[in-house]
Scaffold this motif. Structure first.
Motif, PDB file in Angstrom:
ATOM      1  N   GLY A  11      -2.996 -10.027  20.554  1.00 37.39           N
ATOM      2  CA  GLY A  11      -3.975  -9.598  19.395  1.00 37.39           C
ATOM      3  C   GLY A  11      -3.328  -8.226  18.601  1.00 37.39           C
ATOM      4  O   GLY A  11      -3.639  -8.217  17.608  1.00 37.39           O
ATOM      5  N   VAL A  12      -2.841  -7.364  19.715  1.00 37.03           N
ATOM      6  CA  VAL A  12      -2.367  -6.158  19.004  1.00 37.03           C
ATOM      7  C   VAL A  12      -0.978  -6.773  18.025  1.00 37.03           C
ATOM      8  O   VAL A  12      -1.055  -6.061  16.976  1.00 37.03           O
ATOM      9  CB  VAL A  12      -1.721  -5.323  19.956  1.00 37.03           C
ATOM     10  N   TRP A  13      -0.190  -7.313  18.682  1.00 37.10           N
ATOM     11  CA  TRP A  13       1.032  -7.853  17.735  1.00 37.10           C
ATOM     12  C   TRP A  13       0.369  -8.536  16.570  1.00 37.10           C
ATOM     13  O   TRP A  13       0.970  -8.460  15.248  1.00 37.10           O
ATOM     14  CB  TRP A  13       1.911  -8.661  18.415  1.00 37.10           C
ATOM     15  N   VAL A  69       1.313  -7.410  12.583  1.00 40.04           N
ATOM     16  CA  VAL A  69       1.989  -8.072  11.727  1.00 40.04           C
ATOM     17  C   VAL A  69       1.155  -8.286  10.470  1.00 40.04           C
ATOM     18  O   VAL A  69       1.814  -8.142   9.487  1.00 40.04           O
ATOM     19  CB  VAL A  69       2.120  -9.560  12.235  1.00 40.04           C
ATOM     20  N   LEU A  70      -0.143  -8.480  10.501  1.00 39.83           N
ATOM     21  CA  LEU A  70      -0.993  -8.743   9.436  1.00 39.83           C
ATOM     22  C   LEU A  70      -0.992  -7.439   8.548  1.00 39.83           C
ATOM     23  O   LEU A  70      -1.187  -7.401   7.414  1.00 39.83           O
ATOM     24  CB  LEU A  70      -2.397  -8.974  10.004  1.00 39.83           C
ATOM     25  N   ALA A  71      -0.843  -6.300   9.247  1.00 41.00           N
ATOM     26  CA  ALA A  71      -0.993  -4.904   8.734  1.00 41.00           C
ATOM     27  C   ALA A  71       0.263  -4.631   7.691  1.00 41.00           C
ATOM     28  O   ALA A  71       0.233  -4.205   6.604  1.00 41.00           O
ATOM     29  CB  ALA A  71      -1.275  -3.693   9.775  1.00 41.00           C
ATOM     30  N   VAL A  72       1.301  -5.239   8.203  1.00 45.86           N
ATOM     31  CA  VAL A  72       2.733  -5.180   7.642  1.00 45.86           C
ATOM     32  C   VAL A  72       2.648  -5.929   6.408  1.00 45.86           C
ATOM     33  O   VAL A  72       3.032  -5.429   5.405  1.00 45.86           O
ATOM     34  CB  VAL A  72       3.891  -5.375   8.667  1.00 45.86           C
ATOM     35  N   ILE A  73       2.265  -7.274   6.673  1.00 43.35           N
ATOM     36  CA  ILE A  73       2.157  -8.223   5.485  1.00 43.35           C
ATOM     37  C   ILE A  73       1.210  -7.580   4.428  1.00 43.35           C
ATOM     38  O   ILE A  73       1.537  -7.641   3.443  1.00 43.35           O
ATOM     39  CB  ILE A  73       1.642  -9.438   5.925  1.00 43.35           C
ATOM     40  N   ALA A  74       0.151  -7.155   4.889  1.00 43.10           N
ATOM     41  CA  ALA A  74      -0.856  -6.694   3.975  1.00 43.10           C
ATOM     42  C   ALA A  74      -0.398  -5.299   3.080  1.00 43.10           C
ATOM     43  O   ALA A  74      -0.609  -5.362   2.096  1.00 43.10           O
ATOM     44  CB  ALA A  74      -2.349  -6.193   4.707  1.00 43.10           C
ATOM     45  N   ALA A  75       0.314  -4.521   3.940  1.00 40.64           N
ATOM     46  CA  ALA A  75       0.921  -3.346   3.178  1.00 40.64           C
ATOM     47  C   ALA A  75       1.968  -3.716   2.142  1.00 40.64           C
ATOM     48  O   ALA A  75       1.941  -3.140   0.862  1.00 40.64           O
ATOM     49  CB  ALA A  75       1.447  -2.330   4.152  1.00 40.64           C
ATOM     50  N   VAL A  76       2.973  -4.883   2.534  1.00 40.81           N
ATOM     51  CA  VAL A  76       3.831  -5.430   1.598  1.00 40.81           C
ATOM     52  C   VAL A  76       3.049  -5.750   0.289  1.00 40.81           C
ATOM     53  O   VAL A  76       3.655  -5.778  -0.897  1.00 40.81           O
ATOM     54  CB  VAL A  76       4.766  -6.235   2.184  1.00 40.81           C
ATOM     55  N   VAL A  77       2.231  -6.818   0.368  1.00 35.21           N
ATOM     56  CA  VAL A  77       1.422  -7.465  -0.580  1.00 35.21           C
ATOM     57  C   VAL A  77       0.728  -6.399  -1.463  1.00 35.21           C
ATOM     58  O   VAL A  77       1.004  -6.531  -2.672  1.00 35.21           O
ATOM     59  CB  VAL A  77       0.534  -8.386  -0.037  1.00 35.21           C
ATOM     60  N   LEU A  78       0.231  -5.226  -0.900  1.00 36.13           N
ATOM     61  CA  LEU A  78      -0.667  -4.434  -1.763  1.00 36.13           C
ATOM     62  C   LEU A  78       0.447  -3.363  -2.610  1.00 36.13           C
ATOM     63  O   LEU A  78       0.128  -3.231  -3.691  1.00 36.13           O
ATOM     64  CB  LEU A  78      -1.330  -3.653  -1.055  1.00 36.13           C
ATOM     65  N   ARG A  79       1.648  -3.177  -1.893  1.00 39.13           N
ATOM     66  CA  ARG A  79       2.480  -2.276  -2.562  1.00 39.13           C
ATOM     67  C   ARG A  79       3.630  -3.039  -3.372  1.00 39.13           C
ATOM     68  O   ARG A  79       4.097  -2.457  -4.181  1.00 39.13           O
ATOM     69  CB  ARG A  79       3.137  -1.344  -1.546  1.00 39.13           C
ATOM     70  N   GLY A 131      -5.859   4.322  -1.243  1.00 38.05           N
ATOM     71  CA  GLY A 131      -5.870   4.036  -0.127  1.00 38.05           C
ATOM     72  C   GLY A 131      -4.617   3.263   0.181  1.00 38.05           C
ATOM     73  O   GLY A 131      -3.819   2.838  -0.463  1.00 38.05           O
ATOM     74  N   SER A 132      -4.324   3.007   1.649  1.00 38.15           N
ATOM     75  CA  SER A 132      -3.287   2.262   2.193  1.00 38.15           C
ATOM     76  C   SER A 132      -3.668   1.798   3.547  1.00 38.15           C
ATOM     77  O   SER A 132      -4.567   2.210   4.322  1.00 38.15           O
ATOM     78  CB  SER A 132      -1.963   3.424   2.480  1.00 38.15           C
ATOM     79  N   ILE A 133      -2.900   0.690   3.960  1.00 41.01           N
ATOM     80  CA  ILE A 133      -3.265   0.111   5.124  1.00 41.01           C
ATOM     81  C   ILE A 133      -2.948   1.065   6.354  1.00 41.01           C
ATOM     82  O   ILE A 133      -3.476   1.075   7.300  1.00 41.01           O
ATOM     83  CB  ILE A 133      -2.170  -1.218   5.246  1.00 41.01           C
ATOM     84  N   LEU A 134      -1.708   1.741   6.369  1.00 37.48           N
ATOM     85  CA  LEU A 134      -1.221   2.568   7.299  1.00 37.48           C
ATOM     86  C   LEU A 134      -2.359   3.951   7.361  1.00 37.48           C
ATOM     87  O   LEU A 134      -2.727   4.002   8.587  1.00 37.48           O
ATOM     88  CB  LEU A 134      -0.121   3.446   6.999  1.00 37.48           C
ATOM     89  N   GLY A 135      -2.867   4.389   6.501  1.00 40.74           N
ATOM     90  CA  GLY A 135      -3.882   5.269   6.678  1.00 40.74           C
ATOM     91  C   GLY A 135      -5.196   4.751   7.126  1.00 40.74           C
ATOM     92  O   GLY A 135      -5.695   5.422   7.818  1.00 40.74           O
ATOM     93  N   SER A 136      -5.384   3.408   6.756  1.00 37.47           N
ATOM     94  CA  SER A 136      -6.797   2.773   7.281  1.00 37.47           C
ATOM     95  C   SER A 136      -6.757   2.781   8.764  1.00 37.47           C
ATOM     96  O   SER A 136      -7.417   2.869   9.525  1.00 37.47           O
ATOM     97  CB  SER A 136      -7.078   1.730   6.639  1.00 37.47           C
ATOM     98  N   MET A 137      -5.388   2.270   9.347  1.00 29.30           N
ATOM     99  CA  MET A 137      -5.134   2.241  10.562  1.00 29.30           C
ATOM    100  C   MET A 137      -5.119   3.412  11.508  1.00 29.30           C
ATOM    101  O   MET A 137      -5.673   3.729  12.743  1.00 29.30           O
ATOM    102  CB  MET A 137      -3.719   1.310  10.926  1.00 29.30           C
ATOM    103  N   ILE A 138      -4.637   4.536  10.880  1.00 32.69           N
ATOM    104  CA  ILE A 138      -4.771   5.747  11.668  1.00 32.69           C
ATOM    105  C   ILE A 138      -6.069   6.302  11.511  1.00 32.69           C
ATOM    106  O   ILE A 138      -6.670   6.999  12.614  1.00 32.69           O
ATOM    107  CB  ILE A 138      -3.912   6.848  10.662  1.00 32.69           C
ATOM    108  N   GLY A 139      -6.942   6.026  10.435  1.00 31.64           N
ATOM    109  CA  GLY A 139      -8.436   6.318  10.545  1.00 31.64           C
ATOM    110  C   GLY A 139      -9.127   5.611  11.701  1.00 31.64           C
ATOM    111  O   GLY A 139      -9.893   6.304  12.339  1.00 31.64           O
TER     112      GLY A 139
END
Length: 210
Positions: free
Chosen positions: A58-60, A64-74, A156-164
Motif C-alpha cells: 500500500g505504501v508503494w 506511485v500515485l503521488a508521483v503520477i499526480a505530481a507529474v499530471v498537475l505540473r 499547493g503541491s503533492i509533495l507538500g501535502s504528503m509532508i503535511g
C-alpha cells in the motif's frame, strides 16, 4: 450540485460525507463488517509480502500515485487547467476552459482515490467500520494547508501535502507515545488547524496586496 446548483464545494463535500457515512451505516446495520480473505488484506502488512518490497504494498501504491499526480498537475494541460480553475474560475472560463466539465473530472478522480483510501483503511483494520475515521477530514485539511496548499485554491503541491500528512501523523503518534489523553490531542490538532488556516489567509492577503 457543485456545477449545476453552485453549492459551495466545501459544504457539498461535507454534506455528501454525511450521506455516504449514513448509507454505509445502513448497509452494515451500524456494525463492523469482517473482511474476507483477499489480496486487500496484504496491502498494509507490517512485514510485506513478498519481503523484498521492504515496505507494505500500500505504501508503494501511494508513492506511485503521488508521483503520477505530481507529474499530471505540473506537466500536463489538464494539471495547468486544474490550477487555473482553482486560482480564478471566472478567468479560466473566459480563457475557454470548460470549467464545469473539468470539475466533474476532478471530483470523479477524487472519488476514485477516496475509494482506494477506504480499501487501505479496511486493510489496516482488517474490517469495515462505517464509524471509523470520523473527524479525519479536519486532519486532511490541516495537512494540505501545512504542506503549502491554499483554501482559496490555485496553490499547493503533492509533495507538500504528503509532508503535511506526515507531520500530522507524527504529531498524533507523538502525543500517544508521550501518553497524553485523547482530549489533549484534540486540543492540539484543533489549535494547529486554526493556526494553519490563519497563516493561509495571511499569505493570501499578502499575495493580494503585492
Amino acid at each position: 450540485a457543485i456545477t449545476r446548483l453552485r453549492v459551495v464545494p466545501f459544504i457539498a463535500t461535507l454534506g455528501m460525507l454525511g450521506v455516504g457515512r449514513g448509507v454505509a451505516k445502513g448497509i452494515a446495520g451500524s456494525q463492523t463488517v469482517n473482511m474476507p480473505d483477499t489480496w486487500a488484506n496484504d496491502l498494509l502488512l507490517t512485514v510485506p509480502k513478498p519481503q523484498w518490497l521492504l515496505v507494505a504494498p500500500g505504501v508503494w501504491i501511494a508513492i506511485v500515485l503521488a508521483v503520477i499526480a505530481a507529474v499530471v498537475l505540473r506537466r500536463t494541460v489538464f494539471g495547468r487547467r486544474v490550477f487555473a480553475v482553482g486560482s480564478n474560475e471566472a478567468a479560466a472560463r473566459a480563457c475557454g476552459i470548460a470549467t464545469d466539465r473539468l470539475k466533474l473530472y476532478i471530483y470523479a478522480l477524487a472519488g476514485l482515490l477516496f475509494g482506494l483510501a477506504g480499501v487501505m483503511q479496511m486493510s489496516r483494520l482488517r474490517q469495515g467500520d462505517p464509524t471509523v475515521a470520523a473527524g479525519l477530514e479536519l486532519d486532511i485539511i490541516a495537512a494540505v494547508v501545512i504542506g503549502g496548499g491554499s483554501l482559496s485554491g490555485g496553490e499547493g503541491s503533492i509533495l507538500g501535502s504528503m509532508i503535511g500528512a506526515l507531520i500530522m501523523a507524527f504529531l498524533r503518534n507523538g502525543c500517544q507515545q508521550v501518553g497524553w489523553p485523547n482530549y489533549i490531542q484534540e486540543i492540539i490538532i484543533g489549535a494547529l488547524i486554526v493556526i494553519a488556516v490563519a497563516v493561509d489567509r495571511w499569505r493570501s492577503s499578502r499575495a493580494a496586496m503585492a
